[in-house]
Design a protein around this motif. Structure first.
Motif, mmCIF file in Angstrom:
data_model
loop_
_atom_site.group_PDB
_atom_site.id
_atom_site.type_symbol
_atom_site.label_atom_id
_atom_site.label_comp_id
_atom_site.label_asym_id
_atom_site.label_seq_id
_atom_site.Cartn_x
_atom_site.Cartn_y
_atom_site.Cartn_z
ATOM 1 N N UNK A 28 0.848 -1.194 0.000
ATOM 2 C CA UNK A 28 0.000 0.000 0.000
ATOM 3 C C UNK A 28 0.881 1.241 0.000
ATOM 4 N N UNK A 29 0.789 2.056 -1.022
ATOM 5 C CA UNK A 29 1.747 3.150 -1.162
ATOM 6 C C UNK A 29 1.285 4.431 -0.512
ATOM 7 N N UNK A 30 -0.006 4.576 -0.326
ATOM 8 C CA UNK A 30 -0.520 5.866 0.122
ATOM 9 C C UNK A 30 -0.292 6.144 1.606
ATOM 10 N N UNK A 37 2.545 8.441 2.987
ATOM 11 C CA UNK A 37 2.502 9.890 2.799
ATOM 12 C C UNK A 37 1.559 10.543 3.792
ATOM 13 N N UNK A 38 0.501 9.821 4.183
ATOM 14 C CA UNK A 38 -0.349 10.350 5.248
ATOM 15 C C UNK A 38 0.437 10.398 6.556
ATOM 16 N N UNK A 95 2.602 13.369 6.825
ATOM 17 C CA UNK A 95 1.933 14.617 7.205
ATOM 18 C C UNK A 95 2.050 14.853 8.704
ATOM 19 N N UNK A 135 -6.790 11.593 13.353
ATOM 20 C CA UNK A 135 -6.177 10.893 12.229
ATOM 21 C C UNK A 135 -6.052 9.400 12.500
ATOM 22 N N UNK A 146 -8.825 7.623 11.160
ATOM 23 C CA UNK A 146 -8.704 7.428 9.710
ATOM 24 C C UNK A 146 -7.767 6.259 9.410
ATOM 25 N N UNK A 156 -9.649 3.065 9.656
ATOM 26 C CA UNK A 156 -10.507 2.760 8.518
ATOM 27 C C UNK A 156 -9.723 2.395 7.276
ATOM 28 N N UNK A 157 -8.618 3.111 7.065
ATOM 29 C CA UNK A 157 -7.887 2.904 5.814
ATOM 30 C C UNK A 157 -7.055 1.629 5.855
ATOM 31 N N UNK A 188 -8.501 -1.862 9.559
ATOM 32 C CA UNK A 188 -9.683 -2.678 9.306
ATOM 33 C C UNK A 188 -9.691 -3.275 7.913
ATOM 34 N N UNK A 189 -8.720 -2.897 7.119
ATOM 35 C CA UNK A 189 -8.736 -3.365 5.737
ATOM 36 C C UNK A 189 -8.569 -4.878 5.684
ATOM 37 N N UNK A 190 -9.444 -5.519 4.938
ATOM 38 C CA UNK A 190 -9.460 -6.985 4.961
ATOM 39 C C UNK A 190 -8.195 -7.554 4.327
ATOM 40 N N UNK A 192 -5.160 -6.243 4.378
ATOM 41 C CA UNK A 192 -4.065 -6.146 5.338
ATOM 42 C C UNK A 192 -4.225 -7.172 6.443
#
Lengths: 173, 324, 399
Positions: free
Chosen positions: C155-157, C160-161, C164, C213, C216, C219-220, C223-225, C227
């Motif tokens: 997961x690349x995103x 970057x979060x 922040x 955050x 977030x 959720x991202x 909880x991702x199935x 992952x």
């Protein structure tokens, strides 16, 4: 079997949650600062400890407070300072090799006269390693020539023209 | 079909246009991919070259064209250079059967989907060749993954498409399009939501895109089967990957989203709009999800998509039989 | 064959006998006995998921890791030797470079050892500033780990979060340390800079922001199935294994043992704050993931308590040691809880200009050493997940 199907449906829902989060960020404005056109706020930069510089003299801003006692040269863990004593107490040459500096602040904290301070130069970029050997006396003269109330004069090597004067935020308040 | 001169000229013109489409699609997709990734990650993405960075993809392709073709030692020379070409050429044929508009089909064949699926299978050959010939263990692992993944995901894909074929009673893409109406509720997605879902998942698996990008999983296999390719060798893989994406999106648009039909005025613009919407979805999920593991990938396929596809096909067959 | 058994290979011999002499000393001597169908795969030193220059030699049976072995030494910078040739003060900036993600804990370990040896007392405000800095730094370290771990899983995103938030932490810490990565604001007998009103205001704004955050993140990613199925049940590490290898920190806590240096051997003012020690519900990779996320919240609550408790006063003791300060003869030992585990510094001095010996115990080294056992028999992708869940910082491992 039913349990597995239910798990997968919940899993698919969690994927939708993830997509809604990235989708929301997709539509929200960007966070980054686009460097040559925008710069970081002065407020943030003011606490940044960049390469060291000589403090301006109390009476004559162009005059250094350094008395060539060599305390900083001995303290420096990276051996990046070289102070040449002149005829008087004042140094004849003050060289600082930034490429070896680890910004630890040993020189600043040992200086008995408070002649050294951290600058806030964030945009120090050079093309060769030799350019990183900074002549701090010449730098002091250059800074002293700029009056505090005058408009910022950008230096060619240190910062692009749009950068605000980093000198003005470095003054002790 | 008699191969007269007119058809021959038509095919030549179509192939030239398709090459232009492939290259143009790669440029658009690179830009879209990077911009969407940028905005999802809250950064501007390409920005410097051209207005809003629109010429970035052109710049990149110029760089790839100008790059030295570096070949590592001990590669299998013929296969090594053959692999990118095998990746590129079958894709050209695939677009021939797509009905771009009411009067705009490069090669009207009455069983176009068979043509597409037959030649789509060739793409995996190039991955295998590239991985085998590169003399690199990462490439070899990537190739092995690519083959088992692509072969596996073709089956639910075909099952999903077969359901639509059964329903419309034709393998001609033009006829399938014509049987759907202009408005979204007249499209096949309403009648075949499960098939559309299966197709959507297997389309990501078939094109080796994240989260199913196992053959080129960079945190495990650096770059998978194209690790050792540079310059145009890499660019051809890249081009064919995006062309494959475009193709499966076209097929999705034709089979489930009404093809070139749309509100107000039919035409190729609707087809492109729908295909790029599907591709946007693929880009979106790529930048959202982590990658699945390889055994999970195959489990999803064999344990879930395949039974679901069979059930869907069976139900469709019964309903079609009853309705007729 | 040149008959040479060392790392050097004649390039021509490789061309003449392809495959026989490829690789270096390690990879040629790694294979115990040639088994058909097994390949030796060299993960690293330049590999996208080894976070720097870790090298892992794997013997693969298909995609299964039959045997693997980390090879170290690509980032060895002789910090311990540098500690022996420089005065303690001059060695201080090195501490931030050992573990660039949690530099302030390393600072604390070394400065604390020297203070213990010399019997220096630190003013209370300095102690609280140290605590605030150290905890915020821990949050930053865990955030970066979180992003890098998810990037290992494809997961690349999220990274970057995470950046922040990390940049916000860096903005805060820059006020008291002056730098953004290899921070070093600890001095013998205090800290070098006081936090101003902006410092405390930014922290107070940051804590609720990060708590939002973290929802977030849940959720991202959490909880991702995808992952969850990548992590659940992968690479179980139990307490016994941790004890055999000396693994500490979140790995040990995820294994179920509530060991935390901050409470077991309180240093600074950690005895004045009240915080729970999170232990993992499960001892697999997902448990380690959860423990670190809970630790972020724990650190935030510690910082909140510190903001209430911090007194006014000096930040440096009177007659603080100068750069040429000599340690008195003797030896001392200091252990602090870093983001990756227990950081220990053993300082021996003979009263000379420089310390006689500086032993740095890096938690990452012990944590990495259990990788070979934990990854045995897993799929390559799982081995990468286990490697990521150990939260390695290679400069710290190699020192």
């Amino acid at each position: 079997m039913l349990q597995a199907i239910w798990d997968n449906i919940k899993g698919l829902y969690s994927l939708l949650v993830g997509m809604s989060i990235t989708g929301r960020y997709l539509l929200s404005p960007v966070e980054t600062i686009h460097y040559p056109r925008q710069v970081v706020a002065d407020e943030i930069m003011a606490s940044f400890r960049g390469p060291i510089q000589l403090t301006k003299g109390k009476k004559d801003p162009a005059q250094t407070r350094c008395i060539s006692c060599q305390m900083c040269v001995k303290a420096c863990p990276g051996h990046c300072l070289s102070v040449t004593k002149g005829d008087t107490k004042a140094p004849a040459q003050w060289l600082y090799d930034f490429s070896y500096c680890c910004l630890c602040g040993a020189c600043v904290e040992t200086c008995p006269t408070g002649a050294l301070e951290f600058s806030h130069k964030v945009y120090l970029v050079t093309l060769t390693r030799e350019e990183l050997i900074l002549d701090l006396l010449a730098d002091l003269q250059k800074r002293a020539a700029i009056l505090p109330e005058s408009q910022p004069v950008p230096t060619a090597n240190l910062a692009p023209p749009t950068v605000p004067d980093v000198e003005s935020i470095g003054e002790p308040k | 079909m008699d191969l007269s001169l007119a058809i021959f000229v038509q095919i030549i013109a179509a192939v030239l246009l398709i090459i232009a489409l492939m290259v143009g699609n790669a440029v658009v997709m690179v830009y879209m991919e990077r911009k969407v990734a940028g905005f999802i990650q809250r950064r501007p993405g390409p920005y410097e070259v051209g207005p809003w960075g629109t010429l970035q993809a052109v710049c990149d392709s110029m760089k790839l064209l100008a790059k030295q073709l570096y070949r590592p030692g001990n590669v299998d020379l013929i296969l090594y250079y053959l692999a990118p070409i095998t990746a590129f050429f079958p894709v050209l044929l695939l677009f021939l059967a797509i009905p771009f508009g009411p009067w705009l089909t490069p090669l009207p064949v009455n069983d176009g989907i068979v043509l597409i699926l037959a030649f789509a299978g060739l793409g995996v050959l190039s991955n295998l060749l590239a991985g085998w010939a590169s003399n690199n263990k990462y490439s070899l692992l990537g190739a092995a993954r690519a083959v088992s993944q692509t072969v596996a995901y073709e089956i639910p894909m075909i099952l999903a498409l077969l359901a639509v074929v059964l329903q419309s009673g034709s393998m001609d893409l033009k006829r399938i399009t014509d049987q759907q109406g202009q408005w979204p509720w007249e499209w096949n997605i309403v009648l075949q939501p499960l098939a559309f879902f299966i197709y959507l998942v297997s389309l990501v698996g078939e094109t080796n895109r994240a989260p199913f990008d196992l053959p080129e999983a960079e945190s495990e296999l650096t770059a998978g089967f194209h690790t050792e390719y540079s310059g145009m060798g890499f660019a051809l893989f890249f081009l064919s990957e995006y062309a494959n994406m475009l193709l499966v999106s076209f097929v999705a648009a034709v089979f489930f989203l009404g093809g070139y039909k749309g509100p107000f005025a039919d035409g190729f613009w609707w087809l492109f709009l729908k295909a790029y919407a599907v591709m946007f979805f693929m880009v979106w999920i790529r930048w959202t999800f982590p990658r699945v593991r390889f055994d999970q990938l195959l489990n999803i396929n064999w344990k879930w998509l395949l039974p679901l596809g069979l059930i869907n096909l069976w139900l469709t067959a019964i309903i079609v039989k009853i309705a007729l | 064959m040149t008959g040479c058994n060392l790392g050097f290979i004649n390039p021509l011999s490789v061309l003449e006998n392809p495959g026989t002499m490829a690789g270096d000393f390690y990879s040629r001597n790694f294979e115990k006995k040639a088994v058909p169908g097994r390949i030796i795969l060299n993960l690293g030193p330049q590999h996208p998921s080894t976070h720097g220059v870790l090298r892992v030699l794997c013997e693969l049976d298909g995609e299964y890791v039959a045997r693997c072995e980390p090879v170290l030494g690509y980032l060895h910078r002789m910090h311990e030797k540098m500690g022996e040739v420089k005065t303690p003060w001059q060695f201080l900036p090195n501490l931030g470079r050992i573990d660039y993600l949690h530099p302030l804990a390393w600072n604390w370990a070394f400065v604390g050892a020297a203070e213990k040896l010399a019997g220096l007392t630190v003013p209370p405000r300095a102690e609280w500033l140290r605590l605030i800095g150290c905890e915020l730094n821990r949050v930053g370290s865990h955030l970066l780990w979180w992003g890098a771990f998810v990037m290992d899983l494809g997961g690349f995103t999220p990274i970057l979060y995470a950046f922040e938030e990390r940049e916000k932490i860096n903005d805060i810490l820059q006020i008291i340390t002056g730098s953004r990565l290899t921070m070093s604001n600890f001095r013998f007998g205090g800290v070098c800079a006081d936090g101003d009103s902006r410092f405390f205001r930014l922290i107070q704004e940051f804590i609720p922001y990060l708590r939002e955050r973290l929802k977030m993140y849940k959720g991202l990613v959490t909880d991702n199935v995808i992952l969850r199925r990548r992590l659940e049940g992968i690479g179980p590490i139990d307490v016994d294994m941790c004890q055999r290898y000396g693994a500490t920190g979140p790995i040990l806590r995820a294994a179920g043992s509530p060991r935390d240096t901050r409470q077991d051997y309180p240093y600074g003012v950690y005895d004045q704050v009240d915080f729970p020690i999170p232990t993992g519900p499960v001892n697999d990779s997902f448990g380690r993931y959860l423990v670190r996320l809970v630790e972020i919240e724990t650190s935030l609550s510690i910082v909140e308590q510190a903001l209430k408790a911090i007194p006014e006063g000096p930040i440096m003791m009177e007659k603080a040691p100068k750069v040429t300060w000599k340690l008195p003869a003797g030896e001392s030992y200091m252990a602090v809880e870093g983001a990756r585990g227990q950081i220990c510094v053993h300082l021996v001095s003979d009263g000379g200009q420089t310390p006689y010996r500086v032993k740095l115990r890096a938690p990452g080294f012990s944590n990495l050493s259990l990788f070979a056992e934990a990854a045995q028999g897993t799929i390559l992708a799982d081995a990468i997940a286990i490697l990521g869940s150990l939260d390695l910082v290679i400069p710290e491992v190699d020192r």
